[in-house]
Design a protein around this motif. Structure first.
Motif, PDB file in Angstrom:
ATOM      1  N   LYS A  15       2.567   9.245  10.242  1.00 22.91           N
ATOM      2  CA  LYS A  15       1.541   9.835   9.622  1.00 22.91           C
ATOM      3  C   LYS A  15      -0.032   8.969  10.115  1.00 22.91           C
ATOM      4  CE  LYS A  15      -0.022   8.547   5.635  1.00 22.91           C
ATOM      5  NZ  LYS A  15      -0.253   8.646   4.071  1.00 22.91           N
ATOM      6  N   GLU A  16      -0.912   9.130   9.916  1.00 26.85           N
ATOM      7  CA  GLU A  16      -2.131   8.590  10.192  1.00 26.85           C
ATOM      8  C   GLU A  16      -2.674   8.036   8.954  1.00 26.85           C
ATOM      9  OE1 GLU A  16      -4.386   8.556  13.315  1.00 26.85           O
ATOM     10  OE2 GLU A  16      -2.701   9.424  14.629  1.00 26.85           O
ATOM     11  N   HIS A  17      -3.084   6.817   8.968  1.00 31.50           N
ATOM     12  CA  HIS A  17      -3.644   6.264   7.638  1.00 31.50           C
ATOM     13  C   HIS A  17      -4.543   5.077   7.977  1.00 31.50           C
ATOM     14  CE1 HIS A  17      -3.172   5.014   3.433  1.00 31.50           C
ATOM     15  NE2 HIS A  17      -3.191   3.623   3.842  1.00 31.50           N
ATOM     16  N   LYS A  18      -5.650   5.216   7.549  1.00 37.80           N
ATOM     17  CA  LYS A  18      -6.886   4.348   7.473  1.00 37.80           C
ATOM     18  C   LYS A  18      -7.138   3.742   8.985  1.00 37.80           C
ATOM     19  CE  LYS A  18      -6.383   2.448   2.979  1.00 37.80           C
ATOM     20  NZ  LYS A  18      -6.197   1.353   2.133  1.00 37.80           N
TER      21      LYS A  18
ATOM     22  N   ARG B  25      -1.592   4.346  13.120  1.00 35.38           N
ATOM     23  CA  ARG B  25      -0.416   5.383  13.265  1.00 35.38           C
ATOM     24  C   ARG B  25       0.666   4.423  12.706  1.00 35.38           C
ATOM     25  NH1 ARG B  25      -3.369   5.927  17.398  1.00 35.38           N
ATOM     26  NH2 ARG B  25      -2.036   4.569  19.015  1.00 35.38           N
TER      27      ARG B  25
ATOM     28  N   MET C 174       3.958  11.306   4.626  1.00 40.87           N
ATOM     29  CA  MET C 174       4.632  11.073   5.914  1.00 40.87           C
ATOM     30  C   MET C 174       5.136  12.449   6.521  1.00 40.87           C
ATOM     31  SD  MET C 174       6.105   7.290   5.993  1.00 40.87           S
ATOM     32  CE  MET C 174       5.564   7.293   7.728  1.00 40.87           C
TER      33      MET C 174
ATOM     34  N   THR D 182       3.474   0.150  13.384  1.00 40.83           N
ATOM     35  CA  THR D 182       2.050   0.309  13.206  1.00 40.83           C
ATOM     36  C   THR D 182       1.444   0.175  14.335  1.00 40.83           C
ATOM     37  OG1 THR D 182       2.366  -0.430  11.001  1.00 40.83           O
ATOM     38  CG2 THR D 182       0.296  -0.390  11.535  1.00 40.83           C
TER      39      THR D 182
ATOM     40  N   THR E 231       0.362   4.201  -0.574  1.00 38.29           N
ATOM     41  CA  THR E 231      -0.235   5.300   0.266  1.00 38.29           C
ATOM     42  C   THR E 231      -0.030   5.491   1.643  1.00 38.29           C
ATOM     43  OG1 THR E 231      -2.217   4.264   0.552  1.00 38.29           O
ATOM     44  CG2 THR E 231      -2.403   5.240  -1.521  1.00 38.29           C
ATOM     45  N   GLU E 232       0.638   4.482   2.231  1.00 36.08           N
ATOM     46  CA  GLU E 232       0.902   4.588   3.650  1.00 36.08           C
ATOM     47  C   GLU E 232       1.950   5.212   3.700  1.00 36.08           C
ATOM     48  OE1 GLU E 232       1.874   0.365   4.971  1.00 36.08           O
ATOM     49  OE2 GLU E 232      -0.149   0.077   5.226  1.00 36.08           O
ATOM     50  N   ARG E 233       2.864   5.353   2.927  1.00 34.65           N
ATOM     51  CA  ARG E 233       4.183   6.321   3.194  1.00 34.65           C
ATOM     52  C   ARG E 233       4.086   7.705   2.441  1.00 34.65           C
ATOM     53  NH1 ARG E 233       7.487   5.009  -1.359  1.00 34.65           N
ATOM     54  NH2 ARG E 233       6.950   3.033  -2.419  1.00 34.65           N
ATOM     55  N   GLN E 234       3.117   7.726   1.708  1.00 31.40           N
ATOM     56  CA  GLN E 234       3.012   9.156   1.193  1.00 31.40           C
ATOM     57  C   GLN E 234       2.413  10.147   2.234  1.00 31.40           C
ATOM     58  OE1 GLN E 234       0.297   8.279  -2.356  1.00 31.40           O
ATOM     59  NE2 GLN E 234       1.897   7.610  -3.707  1.00 31.40           N
TER      60      GLN E 234
ATOM     61  N   ASP F 114       0.918  -1.087  -0.033  1.00 32.23           N
ATOM     62  CA  ASP F 114      -0.055  -0.098  -0.042  1.00 32.23           C
ATOM     63  C   ASP F 114       0.877   1.307  -0.177  1.00 32.23           C
ATOM     64  OD1 ASP F 114      -1.873   1.882   0.321  1.00 32.23           O
ATOM     65  OD2 ASP F 114      -2.772   1.297   2.070  1.00 32.23           O
TER      66      ASP F 114
END
Length: 189
Positions: free
Chosen positions: A130-133, A136, A112, A154, A107-110, A105
């Motif tokens: 970052k926070e994602h779905k 943290r 940050m 995570t 998008t997890e590191r985009q 995924d």
């Protein structure tokens, strides 16, 4: 690589695996009451030596019932078994495949954000987070030398933590004698 990770089916496993760029691998995986050793020499077959619970769980994960699991465990427990290259357990000995799975995924590191610095072992690291779905995510990146990832964390419904160290070191593998390796085809009923 050392830490905890989530696998398909929601189980959490503990990893302590050493992998190098020459295709060598040694280590252990454990979880759900099971434990197994892994090894691979120079990119050859991955060998797994699991306990009874490991083989029983493997049979169930493949759709087998308790009786099939017990039969498999009886034949394979404590023996080195050649694992198919596409098996979930063999993937832990493929550095590129393992890291690609961690980065499925993108998008997890985009997006940050730069955080504080912290120590990971003896090394200074910059924390990106970052926070994602609803989770943290943080990556600790070395601030000295190559910007290697030293740790990923995570936090949330599927919490995990993995540390990475000893970059560039060769992994020494003690290959078992051929007569201690079981061909999985010989276990078919």
């Amino acid at each position: 690589m050392k830490g905890t990770a989530h696998v398909k089916g929601g189980n959490t496993i503990e990893l302590d695996v050493r992998v190098d760029n020459q295709g060598n691998c040694t280590g252990t995986i454990s979880g759900d009451g099971a434990k197994a050793q892994l090894l691979r020499s120079e990119g050859g077959d991955v060998l797994i030596k699991g306990d009874r619970t490991f083989w029983t769980n493997s049979a169930r994960a493949s759709g087998g019932d308790g009786k099939q699991g017990e039969q498999l465990a009886e034949k394979l427990a404590g023996k080195w078994v050649t694992a198919p290259a596409d098996s979930q357990d063999a993937a832990f000995c493929d550095k590129k495949q393992f890291l690609a799975a961690m980065d499925q995924d993108k998008t997890e590191r985009q997006g940050m954000k730069r955080g504080e610095t912290a120590k990971v072992g003896d090394e200074e690291a910059l924390i990106l987070k970052k926070e994602h779905k609803g989770e943290r995510i943080s990556m600790h990146v070395a601030t000295n030398g190559e910007p290697y990832i030293l740790k990923t964390v995570t936090e949330g419904s599927e919490s995990s933590s993995m540390t990475f160290d000893n970059y560039g070191e060769k992994v020494k593998v003690q290959q078992p004698p051929q007569d201690e390796i079981v061909d999985p085809a010989d276990t078919q009923a």
